[in-house]
Design a protein around this motif. Structure first.
Motif, PDB file in Angstrom:
ATOM      1  N   LEU A 256      24.092 -38.701  61.955  1.00 28.74           N
ATOM      2  CA  LEU A 256      23.146 -39.189  62.959  1.00 28.74           C
ATOM      3  C   LEU A 256      21.756 -39.374  62.353  1.00 28.74           C
ATOM      4  N   GLN A 257      20.985 -40.293  62.945  1.00 30.39           N
ATOM      5  CA  GLN A 257      19.638 -40.604  62.463  1.00 30.39           C
ATOM      6  C   GLN A 257      18.600 -40.195  63.495  1.00 30.39           C
ATOM      7  N   LYS A 258      17.505 -39.641  63.001  1.00 26.75           N
ATOM      8  CA  LYS A 258      16.412 -39.217  63.878  1.00 26.75           C
ATOM      9  C   LYS A 258      15.776 -40.424  64.563  1.00 26.75           C
ATOM     10  N   ASP A 259      15.384 -40.240  65.810  1.00 29.61           N
ATOM     11  CA  ASP A 259      14.734 -41.241  66.662  1.00 29.61           C
ATOM     12  C   ASP A 259      15.679 -42.345  67.108  1.00 29.61           C
ATOM     13  N   LEU A 260      16.824 -42.492  66.447  1.00 28.79           N
ATOM     14  CA  LEU A 260      17.818 -43.469  66.882  1.00 28.79           C
ATOM     15  C   LEU A 260      18.914 -42.787  67.694  1.00 28.79           C
ATOM     16  N   HIS A 261      19.449 -41.712  67.138  1.00 31.80           N
ATOM     17  CA  HIS A 261      20.539 -40.992  67.807  1.00 31.80           C
ATOM     18  C   HIS A 261      20.082 -39.709  68.487  1.00 31.80           C
ATOM     19  N   TYR A 262      18.894 -39.236  68.140  1.00 33.48           N
ATOM     20  CA  TYR A 262      18.369 -38.022  68.771  1.00 33.48           C
ATOM     21  C   TYR A 262      16.852 -37.973  68.602  1.00 33.48           C
ATOM     22  N   THR A 263      16.219 -37.198  69.501  1.00 27.03           N
ATOM     23  CA  THR A 263      14.773 -36.968  69.417  1.00 27.03           C
ATOM     24  C   THR A 263      14.527 -35.486  69.172  1.00 27.03           C
ATOM     25  N   VAL A 264      13.408 -35.187  68.511  1.00 24.69           N
ATOM     26  CA  VAL A 264      13.093 -33.803  68.130  1.00 24.69           C
ATOM     27  C   VAL A 264      11.757 -33.399  68.735  1.00 24.69           C
ATOM     28  N   ASP A 265      11.719 -32.232  69.389  1.00 23.42           N
ATOM     29  CA  ASP A 265      10.484 -31.641  69.916  1.00 23.42           C
ATOM     30  C   ASP A 265      10.149 -30.435  69.048  1.00 23.42           C
ATOM     31  N   GLU A 266       9.278 -30.638  68.045  1.00 22.73           N
ATOM     32  CA  GLU A 266       8.997 -29.581  67.077  1.00 22.73           C
ATOM     33  C   GLU A 266       8.260 -28.403  67.708  1.00 22.73           C
ATOM     34  N   LYS A 267       7.386 -28.672  68.681  1.00 26.08           N
ATOM     35  CA  LYS A 267       6.627 -27.596  69.308  1.00 26.08           C
ATOM     36  C   LYS A 267       7.538 -26.621  70.039  1.00 26.08           C
ATOM     37  N   ASN A 268       8.500 -27.154  70.795  1.00 22.06           N
ATOM     38  CA  ASN A 268       9.411 -26.303  71.570  1.00 22.06           C
ATOM     39  C   ASN A 268      10.719 -26.028  70.843  1.00 22.06           C
ATOM     40  N   MET A 269      10.810 -26.456  69.576  1.00 21.15           N
ATOM     41  CA  MET A 269      12.001 -26.205  68.745  1.00 21.15           C
ATOM     42  C   MET A 269      13.278 -26.662  69.459  1.00 21.15           C
TER      43      MET A 269
ATOM     44  N   ASP B 170      21.581 -41.558  74.453  1.00 19.76           N
ATOM     45  CA  ASP B 170      22.872 -42.069  74.936  1.00 19.76           C
ATOM     46  C   ASP B 170      23.692 -42.630  73.788  1.00 19.76           C
ATOM     47  N   LEU B 171      23.009 -43.347  72.880  1.00 19.70           N
ATOM     48  CA  LEU B 171      23.709 -43.893  71.715  1.00 19.70           C
ATOM     49  C   LEU B 171      24.210 -42.762  70.821  1.00 19.70           C
ATOM     50  N   GLY B 172      23.383 -41.727  70.666  1.00 15.41           N
ATOM     51  CA  GLY B 172      23.768 -40.592  69.837  1.00 15.41           C
ATOM     52  C   GLY B 172      25.004 -39.885  70.371  1.00 15.41           C
TER      53      GLY B 172
ATOM     54  N   TRP C 166      31.584 -29.436  72.690  1.00 20.47           N
ATOM     55  CA  TRP C 166      31.150 -29.924  71.388  1.00 20.47           C
ATOM     56  C   TRP C 166      29.641 -30.186  71.346  1.00 20.47           C
ATOM     57  N   ILE C 167      29.037 -30.429  72.496  1.00 18.87           N
ATOM     58  CA  ILE C 167      27.607 -30.732  72.529  1.00 18.87           C
ATOM     59  C   ILE C 167      26.781 -29.593  71.924  1.00 18.87           C
ATOM     60  N   LEU C 168      27.226 -28.332  72.145  1.00 22.19           N
ATOM     61  CA  LEU C 168      26.493 -27.177  71.615  1.00 22.19           C
ATOM     62  C   LEU C 168      26.539 -27.148  70.095  1.00 22.19           C
ATOM     63  N   TYR C 169      27.690 -27.460  69.519  1.00 18.58           N
ATOM     64  CA  TYR C 169      27.824 -27.432  68.059  1.00 18.58           C
ATOM     65  C   TYR C 169      27.028 -28.571  67.418  1.00 18.58           C
ATOM     66  N   VAL C 170      27.037 -29.745  68.059  1.00 16.65           N
ATOM     67  CA  VAL C 170      26.303 -30.884  67.505  1.00 16.65           C
ATOM     68  C   VAL C 170      24.798 -30.644  67.585  1.00 16.65           C
ATOM     69  N   LEU C 171      24.322 -30.165  68.750  1.00 21.53           N
ATOM     70  CA  LEU C 171      22.884 -29.929  68.902  1.00 21.53           C
ATOM     71  C   LEU C 171      22.390 -28.830  67.959  1.00 21.53           C
ATOM     72  N   ASN C 172      23.164 -27.753  67.798  1.00 21.74           N
ATOM     73  CA  ASN C 172      22.764 -26.692  66.865  1.00 21.74           C
ATOM     74  C   ASN C 172      22.706 -27.214  65.434  1.00 21.74           C
ATOM     75  N   ALA C 173      23.645 -28.073  65.077  1.00 19.52           N
ATOM     76  CA  ALA C 173      23.638 -28.651  63.722  1.00 19.52           C
ATOM     77  C   ALA C 173      22.429 -29.564  63.523  1.00 19.52           C
ATOM     78  N   VAL C 174      22.053 -30.309  64.568  1.00 17.29           N
ATOM     79  CA  VAL C 174      20.865 -31.180  64.476  1.00 17.29           C
ATOM     80  C   VAL C 174      19.601 -30.328  64.352  1.00 17.29           C
ATOM     81  N   LYS C 175      19.521 -29.241  65.130  1.00 20.82           N
ATOM     82  CA  LYS C 175      18.356 -28.347  65.036  1.00 20.82           C
ATOM     83  C   LYS C 175      18.271 -27.721  63.651  1.00 20.82           C
TER      84      LYS C 175
END
Length: 564
Positions: free
Chosen positions: A253-266, A272-274, A294-303
């Motif tokens: 996955l690619q940042k800003d295309l498939h997911y967004t990151v909130d660094e302040k709130n970690m 939707d595409l992601g 599976w959403i939990l495993y994917v999000l933890n891996a992205v974090k």
């Protein structure tokens, strides 16, 4: 008897409260008049003051009677002089009264907040209504204060306990039974959670109800660290296959295309595409299916990929992921991230996945400190967040003037476009300083990675700095590093672990150097070769002067006596 008049009524205090400060802070103006009546020439006349005659017959709603406060402050001031050979400035007594009034005292760096804390703590211990705690940002400061200023309380008959992160249950129980306990905010909170999860009475460590708490470096503990709750987890089985699959999806996955990151709130959120791409890669119809989630495993891996960096949030030690406290720069021994986050990071670093953690209990620092009937705090920077302190904790901020006029010059911040330019400027400034006068320099960094990068650049430039960060080999030399950080020509690079309350003495800390010397000599005599090799043995260059033969002879006699 030494005379030292108090004229607190002329001091100008900056305060956020409405009532005139002079109404409540002019109490000790007559303290010297009481001193000849209650203090004799020998220490034996001090201790009886802690008996029943010293404790007030009736307590006011907010603490002791005025006369009792006067006498207690006078006794403590004399005890500090006899034990530590330090004499309270008027403004330090003023700070003690502010803290006793359950406020937050803002005292500038170097104004002696450590001995100021003794004043309200001593009074709270005399109340005998429950646990009295002095909370510090890290274990080093807790141990230092318990061993150093704790001598004064012991001299007056008040027992002092120390809680450290490495202590077992029995040692903790013993410490919490003392009149005054020095510990960190994390240990206080986690012991409270563990006690609430305890099944049997013998598992409980905090035997006394909460009564009084003094928080040192309040802006760090009550504001900065309060963003993260304290969590206790239990172990549940983990499936390595799911974490590995999550890692492979996050890599694709690619940042800003498939997911967004909130660094302040970690935090990270899939678009939707992601979600669609992740489902295709995993071969499932729905990431949110409760059977596998599976959403939990994917999000933890992205974090783990975007928010948790090696050398910043964690380090690898003995083949394990060790969490680094981003506020203190120290390794959080025995701590793990919950809800599969720790396992996701282990998978990222190609380490065998351990058991998974599941939340059993949690509490925020806001809720924890509001449990205390009496709460006060002190720090060097508080008035800028005064509204937040009063709204959340009910602490009114009072600025304490300095004992002497402020002559330190605070220069404006310098901002660089790139990190490379910033590091170059730091190195150039240090080289110029060493050529000019060799003043000791302390460089503070935000994480382990940056501290090691600056050290590397300094060595390339011909400067040999001392390093203090979360690495085990660095922590083992912490006392040595701090004790010589103030010596001529010394350059010390440190993470936040030495940034709060650490006393760096210009010219070097002679007492700490003496303690290191004696410890290394005792290790050679009393321990076997394997054990003595673990004790740091300073080189002769570490000491700024030769040790007199008389002192070496006295030490040798002590060793012989110990052996016999």
């Amino acid at each position: 008897m030494r005379a030292h008049g108090l004229h607190l009524s002329v001091l100008c205090c900056r305060s956020t409260e409405t009532p005139p400060v002079s109404q409540t802070l002019a109490v000790p103006a007559r303290r010297d008049a009481n001193k000849p009546k209650i203090i004799g020439p020998c220490s034996s006349t001090l201790n009886p003051r802690l008996g029943k005659p010293f404790k007030p017959q009736s307590l006011q709603a907010k603490g002791f009677e005025t006369q009792t406060v006067n006498e207690a402050f006078a006794v403590l001031r004399e005890a500090v002089w006899r034990v530590l050979e330090l004499w309270y400035f008027d403004v330090q007594l003023l700070g003690g009264l502010v803290l006793h009034g359950e406020r937050l005292a803002e005292m500038k760096t170097g104004e002696g907040k450590t001995i100021v804390a003794l004043l309200p703590t001593f009074l709270a211990a005399l109340e005998d209504k429950g646990g009295v705690f002095v909370v510090t940002p890290n274990d080093y400061l807790a141990r230092r204060d318990a061993e150093n200023v704790g001598q004064v309380l012991r001299f007056l008959g008040v027992s002092v306990g120390l809680v450290q992160s490495t202590m077992e249950v029995k040692d903790r129980q013993k410490a919490y039974k003392c009149d005054v306990v020095y510990l960190t905010n994390a240990e206080l909170g986690f012991d409270y959670l563990r006690d609430n999860l305890a099944v049997y009475p013998h598992q409980v460590v905090q035997s006394k109800p909460f009564h009084f708490c003094l928080v040192d470096e309040a802006d760090s503990i009550l504001i900065d660290e309060a963003r993260t709750p304290l969590i206790i987890s239990e172990s549940v089985p983990a499936v390595p296959r799911q974490f590995q699959a999550g890692k492979e999806v996050a890599t694709a996955l690619q940042k800003d295309l498939h997911y967004t990151v909130d660094e302040k709130n970690m935090n990270a959120v899939l678009t939707d595409l992601g979600e669609k791409v992740a489902q295709d890669l995993l071969g499932v119809d729905n990431l949110w299916e409760p059977e596998e989630a599976w959403i939990l495993y994917v999000l933890n891996a992205v974090k783990a990929k975007e928010l948790f960096q090696l050398g910043e949030e964690y380090i690898i030690r003995d083949g394990q992921v060790a969490i680094v406290d981003t506020f203190t720069g120290r390794v959080l021994e025995g701590r793990r991230w919950s809800d599969g986050m720790h396992q996701a990071i282990e998978t990222k670093e190609n380490i065998d996945v351990s058991v998974r953690s599941q939340v059993s209990a949690q509490i925020t620092y806001q809720s924890l400190f509001r449990l205390f009937p009496r709460l006060c705090a002190m720090t060097g920077t508080a008035l800028t967040e005064s509204a937040e302190f009063e709204e959340i904790y009910g602490l009114r901020c009072t600025g304490i003037p300095t004992a002497r006029p402020m002559v330190r010059r605070d220069y404006p911040d310098v901002v660089y476009k790139t990190e490379e330019a910033k590091v170059n400027a730091i190195v150039e400034e240090i080289i110029l300083n060493n050529q000019r006068n060799g003043r000791p320099v302390l460089i503070g960094t935000a994480n382990v990675k940056m501290s090691e990068a600056i050290v590397t650049r300094l060595r390339e430039a011909g400067v040999e700095p001392q390093l203090l960060n979360a690495r085990p080999e660095s922590i083992a030399r912490e006392n040595e590093t701090i004790s010589q950080a103030g010596r001529l020509g010394m350059v010390t690079v440190s993470t936040n672990m030495a940034g709060r309350g650490t006393d760096i003495i210009l010219g070097g800390n002679h007492s700490q150097m003496a303690a290191l010397n004696l410890r290394s000599r005792l290790a050679e005599v009393l321990l076997d070769i394997q054990e003595s090799s673990k004790v740091f043995n300073p080189s002769e260059e570490f000491y700024p002067t030769d040790i007199p033969g008389v002192c070496q002879g006295a030490a040798l006699k002590c060793f012989e006596l110990e052996i016999s």
